[in-house]
Design an enzyme around this catalytic site. Sequence first.
Site, PDB file in Angstrom:
ATOM      1  N   GLY A  46       0.827  -1.199   0.000  1.00 55.48           N
ATOM      2  CA  GLY A  46       0.000   0.000   0.000  1.00 55.48           C
ATOM      3  C   GLY A  46       0.859   1.247   0.000  1.00 55.48           C
ATOM      4  O   GLY A  46       2.040   1.197   0.357  1.00 55.48           O
ATOM      5  N   GLN A  51       3.246   9.918   1.148  1.00 53.79           N
ATOM      6  CA  GLN A  51       4.488   9.156   0.987  1.00 53.79           C
ATOM      7  C   GLN A  51       5.198   9.468  -0.321  1.00 53.79           C
ATOM      8  O   GLN A  51       6.364   9.096  -0.494  1.00 53.79           O
ATOM      9  CB  GLN A  51       4.218   7.653   1.075  1.00 53.79           C
ATOM     10  CG  GLN A  51       3.801   7.208   2.470  1.00 53.79           C
ATOM     11  CD  GLN A  51       3.609   5.714   2.514  1.00 53.79           C
ATOM     12  OE1 GLN A  51       2.566   5.221   2.124  1.00 53.79           O
ATOM     13  NE2 GLN A  51       4.622   4.994   2.955  1.00 53.79           N
ATOM     14  N   CYS A  90       6.337  -0.456   6.542  1.00 51.81           N
ATOM     15  CA  CYS A  90       5.890   0.723   5.789  1.00 51.81           C
ATOM     16  C   CYS A  90       7.009   1.130   4.847  1.00 51.81           C
ATOM     17  O   CYS A  90       8.179   1.096   5.237  1.00 51.81           O
ATOM     18  CB  CYS A  90       5.596   1.845   6.787  1.00 51.81           C
ATOM     19  SG  CYS A  90       5.139   3.408   6.018  1.00 51.81           S
ATOM     20  N   GLU A 133      -2.981   2.738   5.563  1.00 52.29           N
ATOM     21  CA  GLU A 133      -2.906   3.808   4.551  1.00 52.29           C
ATOM     22  C   GLU A 133      -3.784   4.995   4.924  1.00 52.29           C
ATOM     23  O   GLU A 133      -3.410   6.151   4.696  1.00 52.29           O
ATOM     24  CB  GLU A 133      -3.277   3.272   3.161  1.00 52.29           C
ATOM     25  CG  GLU A 133      -2.386   2.152   2.631  1.00 52.29           C
ATOM     26  CD  GLU A 133      -0.899   2.383   2.805  1.00 52.29           C
ATOM     27  OE1 GLU A 133      -0.447   3.542   2.753  1.00 52.29           O
ATOM     28  OE2 GLU A 133      -0.180   1.392   3.030  1.00 52.29           O
ATOM     29  N   HIS A 136      -2.073   7.209   7.293  1.00 53.49           N
ATOM     30  CA  HIS A 136      -1.114   8.112   6.636  1.00 53.49           C
ATOM     31  C   HIS A 136      -1.779   9.441   6.246  1.00 53.49           C
ATOM     32  O   HIS A 136      -1.151  10.501   6.300  1.00 53.49           O
ATOM     33  CB  HIS A 136      -0.564   7.479   5.356  1.00 53.49           C
ATOM     34  CG  HIS A 136       0.663   6.644   5.555  1.00 53.49           C
ATOM     35  ND1 HIS A 136       1.832   7.153   6.064  1.00 53.49           N
ATOM     36  CD2 HIS A 136       0.914   5.341   5.282  1.00 53.49           C
ATOM     37  CE1 HIS A 136       2.753   6.176   6.098  1.00 53.49           C
ATOM     38  NE2 HIS A 136       2.214   5.072   5.637  1.00 53.49           N
TER      39      HIS A 136
HETATM   40 NI    NI Z   1       3.013   3.178   5.372  1.00 53.10          NI
END
Ligand code: NI
Length: 161
Positions: A46, A51, A90, A133, A136
């Site tokens: 993911g 990111q 991650c 996710e 995030h």
């Molecule tokens: Ni992550």
Amino acid sequence: MAIRNLRYDGDEILRKRSREIEVIDDKIKELAEDMMETMHKWDGLGLAGPQVGVLKRIIVIDLYEDDMQFTLINPVIIKEKGVQNVEEGCLSFPNKFGKVERPKEVVVEALDLDGKKVKLKAKDLLAQALCHEIDHLNGILFTDKVEPGTLEVVKPKEEKK
Ligand code: NI
């Protein structure tokens, strides 16, 4: 399509709240494709907007099974059920893994890339990935939730003792 640069632990952008996407234009579609490609390059399950340095509420997930690839815009968890204690990592923490508690099942509402409303019922690994996710998008990282004492640091493969 293009590979985007990943943002890593310590980058302030990972701590910010992402904004809702109001219009799914060509730029968003290109972003979605790039995120999918970037995630695949690093063998991730993911990836979320921040990111790749984009504070927008978009996530991609691929569990590398049939019908388990998703691009979700403005995802919201509307229901959670049960608990699972799972190992997690991650792409923004390339060498860190730890145990976290996640819901066993979730229901997520979102838009797909055509702007259609989708409702996703997920359990186990998919539920875990969705929660990770979506965290995030709110500036929350898995290391915030890791069970004390379970965070493992794995040495990069290139390094030798
Ligand atoms: Ni992550």
